[in-house]
Scaffold this active site. Structure first.
Site, PDB file in Angstrom:
ATOM      1  N   HIS A 125     138.472  46.093  38.082  1.00  0.00           N
ATOM      2  CA  HIS A 125     137.742  46.100  36.799  1.00  0.00           C
ATOM      3  C   HIS A 125     138.648  46.372  35.600  1.00  0.00           C
ATOM      4  CE1 HIS A 125     133.960  45.690  38.788  1.00  0.00           C
ATOM      5  NE2 HIS A 125     134.008  46.859  39.404  1.00  0.00           N
ATOM      6  N   ASP A 162     134.927  42.172  47.021  1.00  0.00           N
ATOM      7  CA  ASP A 162     134.170  43.358  46.603  1.00  0.00           C
ATOM      8  C   ASP A 162     132.782  42.912  46.116  1.00  0.00           C
ATOM      9  OD1 ASP A 162     135.009  46.408  45.534  1.00  0.00           O
ATOM     10  OD2 ASP A 162     133.412  45.473  44.345  1.00  0.00           O
TER      11      ASP A 162
END
Ligand SMILES: [Zn+2]
Length: 308
Positions: A125, A162
Site C-alpha cells: 500500500h 493479497d
C-alpha cells in the site's frame, strides 16, 4: 534447488499497538511454521537494511525522510488511522525492504533459485510519496527497481494475491512499460483502487473479485487474465506480493481461499518464471491476519518454492 529465507529480528520489534491486526505475533507464527524440520533445507539469511538509494528508486526523498524522521523515541506515532510507528519501526521497515533487495541480488547472481522474505511491516500500500495501510516502504517495488536498475533486467513483474489491492505498487509502476503489476483482490474493499479499468500503460492487470468468490473465481482470474498477460510480458524476474488475507479464516475480508490455493498459485507463477526468468522468483510477505491460517498458508507457499 536452493530457497533462501530472509528475515530479521527487527521485523518482530515493529509494534503498531496492542489491538492492531498487523502484530508481531504474525511473524512469530510464520517463523515457527518455517522452523519445522521439513524446512531445515531453507538457507536462512539475515536481511540487510535497504540503502537510501534503494528506497529512492521508488519513494520521494521527502517521504523517506518524513517516515524515518517520524519514528518516536517511545510510544507510538500515527501516520494515518491504520499506520502507526513505534521506536523500532524505522529499522524494521529498512530490513523489510532490504530483505527483498538482497533476495533479488541472490536470485540474479544464482546464489539461490528463489527466496521468501518473512518480513513486516508489509509494503504494497505504500505509494511513492505516501505511507498507508500498515505499509511504510514498498518492499516489492523496491526489489523490482533494484532488479532493473542494478542488475539491468529488462522486464520485472510483481504479482499480488493479497486480498487488498496493492495501490502503492500500481502507483510506482503505472507509467513504466518495463514493469508489470497484476493483482487479484476483493473489490470493493480498502484501499478502493484496483478496478479492471486501471491498466497503466498496458502494464497493469487488475482482477477485482466479489466477496465470497472462493478458489474457483480466484483460479479463473489467474488462468484467464493474469497468467496469460504475465506470460506475454516475459518477465526476467517475478516478485510475489504474498499476502494471505484472502484465506477463508482471515478476519479482514471474506474472499474464501484456502491453503491449496497458496500451493497452486506459486506453482503457476514458477512455471512462467522458469519459462522466461531462469526460475527467478522472490516472494515477500504482505497481509494475513489469522495466525493459524497465515502460518499454514506460508508453509504451503514455501513448500512449493523449495520443490521448484
Ligand atoms: Zn491485505
Amino acid at each position: 534447488m536452493t530457497t533462501c529465507l530472509y528475515t530479521h529480528p527487527a521485523c518482530l520489534e515493529h509494534d503498531p499497538g496492542r489491538h492492531h491486526p498487523e502484530s508481531p505475533a504474525r511473524l512469530r507464527a510464520v517463523l515457527t511454521a518455517l522452523g519445522e524440520p521439513e524446512f531445515a533445507r531453507l538457507e536462512r539469511r539475515e536481511a540487510p537494511e535497504a540503502t537510501f538509494d534503494d528506497l529512492l528508486r521508488v519513494h520521494s526523498r521527502h517521504h523517506i525522510e518524513h517516515i524515518l524522521g517520524a519514528v518516536p523515541r517511545s510510544g507510538h506515532v500515527g501516520i494515518d488511522a491504520d499506520t502507526v510507528l513505534s521506536p523500532a519501526s524505522g529499522t524494521a521497515a529498512l530490513r523489510a525492504a532490504g530483505a527483498v533487495t538482497a533476495a533479488v541480488d541472490a536470485v540474479v547472481s544464482k546464489e539461490a533459485d528463489n527466496a521468501f522474505c518473512a518480513v513486516r511491516p508489509p509494503g504494497h500500500h505504500a505509494e511513492p510519496a505516501r505511507a498507508m495501510g500498515f505499509c511504510l516502504f514498498n518492499n516489492a517495488a523496491i526489489g523490482a527497481m533494484r532488479g532493473r536498475e542494478i542488475h539491468g533486467l529488462a522486464r520485472v513483474a510483481v504479482i499480488d494475491f493479497d486480498v487488498h489491492h496493492g495501490n502503492g505498487t500500481q502507483a510506482a509502476f503505472e507509467n513504466d512499460g518495463s514493469l508489470f503489476y497484476a493483482s487479484t483482490h476483493q473489490y470493493p474493499l480498502y484501499p478502493g483502487t484496483g478496478a479492471s479499468s486501471e491498466i497503466g500503460v498496458g502494464n497493469i492487470v487488475n482482477v477485482p473479485l466479489r466477496p465470497m468468490s472462493g478458489s474457483g473465481q480466484f483460479r479463473l482470474a489467474m488462468t484467464q487474465h493474469i497468467l496469460p498477460a504475465l506470460d506475454a510480458f516475459r518477465p526476467e524476474l517475478v516478485i510475489v506480493s504474498a499476502g494471505f488475507d484472502a484465506h477463508r479464516s482471515d478476519p479482514l475480508a471474506p474472499l474464501l481461499l484456502d491453503e491449496a490455493d497458496y500451493t497452486w498459485a506459486p506453482e503457476k507463477l514458477l512455471e512462467i518464471a522458469h519459462r522466461h526468468a531462469k526460475g527467478r522468483l522472490v516472494a515477500t510477505l504482505e497481509g494475513g491476519y489469522d495466525l493459524d491460517a497465515l502460518a499454514a498458508s506460508v508453509a504451503a507457499h514455501v513448500r512449493v518454492l523449495m520443490s521448484a
